[in-house]
Write a protein that holds these residues in place. Sequence first.
Motif: not given
Length: 207
Positions: A43-57, A155-156, A127-133, A147-151
């Motif tokens: 699912f995360l991978q389908s959201l695009g390259a911005v999230f790839s540093f998260i999905s790789k981990d 989320f935006c 969703t970005s607010v939900l995700c950040t909270d 990492v917090r900064k990149a995350a």
Amino acid sequence: MAAAAAGPFSLREVLDAFRRCVTEQREVLLEPYLSGWRGLIRFLQSLGAVFSFISKDAVSKVALLEAHRQQHRFVSLQALVQHELAAGPAALRARPDSGCRTVLRLHRALRWLQLFLEGLRSGEPRTSVLCTDAYNASLAEHHPWVVRKAATVAFCALPSRDAFLEIMNVGSAEEAVAMLGEAIPYIGDVYGITQELFAKHKLLDLP
Ligand SMILES: CCCCCCCCCCCCC/C=C/[C@@H](O)[C@H](COP(=O)(O)O)NC(=O)CCCCCCCCCCCCCCC
């Protein structure tokens, strides 16, 4: 990647995997646990390259656990913990590749997921607010500033709530919300059992 199954993501497969996780003896089965994670990663991978540093981990952590599972034929999380604890707590703390410290990272992310899905279900549209909270209440305290900064930046780029409910692939928004209601308790159960297990063995702060 062997971890990825074919076809589009469906929340149903994640629900099914986490439903299969907990046995009558309250053990957490590793095979469905890792399957559930593979579904989430897809699912995360389908959201695009911005999230790839998260999905790789997440991919590397699931791969490490899958290798441990196969090598030692662990059926449950409890068996993995018991096996690694047998070498003594000091030896366990010194291992950067232990199954326990790796599970602990996914376990903290599962708490994020639980909070995020509860937020989606509640109807808050941003969703970005939900995700950040959800992140600030779970993973953030364990992550360094960078990492917090990149995350927070990633989320935006999250899709809107409606788009989210749609890519879950379970039908209408109402059906998706209903399935969230069904999935959240299973995820919460896995989280609760793992938390208790790690607390009992003083593993909640493994470096
Ligand atoms: C849908 C939006 C997805 C947002 C994901 C939220 C979690 C943000 C996590 C940011 C992690 C950044 C990557 C780096 C992590 C590591 O530094 C760090 C520590 O590891 P180390 O001790 O080995 O160094 N790793 C971790 O904490 C593990 C992170 C695992 C993240 C997995 C996230 C999976 C998200 C799945 C999304 C599915 C949404 C489902 C909706 C139906």
